[in-house]
Scaffold this active site. Structure first.
Site: not given
Length: 214
Positions: A124, A142
């Site tokens: 991420k 997320d």
């Protein structure tokens, strides 16, 4: 998990997101690629606002890997002690800075594999940096994006990798660059986890979420 929306519906959703916010921006404050990667790493299990409060005094004195090493572990820890998991994060940032200085000449690499090899940097974080700094159409999934993707049917998936791939596969190419920012902002301010603001949602009529609030 909602069923996958069709191409034309997804295009209409992102056309509305674009009309509402043509140039969405990430909310983490940074001054260069290094401070961005550090900020994103610090934001794990923390809010962007909390990270920003901690780093406003940090960036003027430690905006490069070498300056961070000069500040040292104790100095960094003092600056970020209001952030969750700050002790481990401080160790990761110092180790990351050492690797950047020793192996990359103090320059943040622009490949996902190299970024993911750094302490405290996962997929991420790498995707955020590649998107925000180098303008690549990477998708950083997320909790907000995972929720929005599955609730709406934009990008359903059982895990973050599946949602990431669904975004890459299903969202029109001309909306790919800002896709994750639009979805993050929608999840953060409208499609909230506990009390989604469905009555005022700009994509309410297109969304597949069965439990819309009245």
């Amino acid at each position: 998990m909602a069923k996958q929306l069709d191409y034309h519906t997804i295009r209409e959703i992102f056309a509305r997101f674009h009309a509402a916010e043509p140039e969405p921006k990430g909310e983490l404050e940074h001054v260069n690629a290094y401070t961005l990667v550090v900020a994103v790493a610090l934001s794990a299990q923390a809010t962007d606002a909390g990270v920003n409060r901690a780093t406003r005094a940090l960036w003027p004195i430690a905006d490069t890997p070498q300056k961070m090493l000069d500040l040292g572990l104790e100095g960094l820890t003092e600056h970020i002690k209001t952030i969750g998991l700050f002790r481990q994060k401080a160790k990761n940032v110092i180790r990351m800075s050492e690797i950047l200085v020793n192996d990359y000449g103090g320059v943040v690499p622009n490949s996902r594999a190299a970024l993911e090899s750094l302490p405290g940097v996962g997929r991420k974080t790498a995707n955020v940096v590649l998107n925000m700094w180098w303008g690549l159409p990477t998708q950083a999934v997320d909790t907000h994006i995972f929720r929005v993707g599955n609730r709406t049917g934009i990008a359903p998936g059982k895990d973050v990798v599946a949602v990431e791939r669904a975004i890459e596969d299903q969202i029109p190419a001309d909306y790919q660059h800002h896709a994750h920012h639009w979805m993050i902002l929608h999840g953060r301010y409208h499609c909230k986890a506990r009390k989604p603001m469905c009555p005022t949602c700009i994509i309410r009529d297109l969304c597949q979420f069965e439990d819309k609030t009245l």
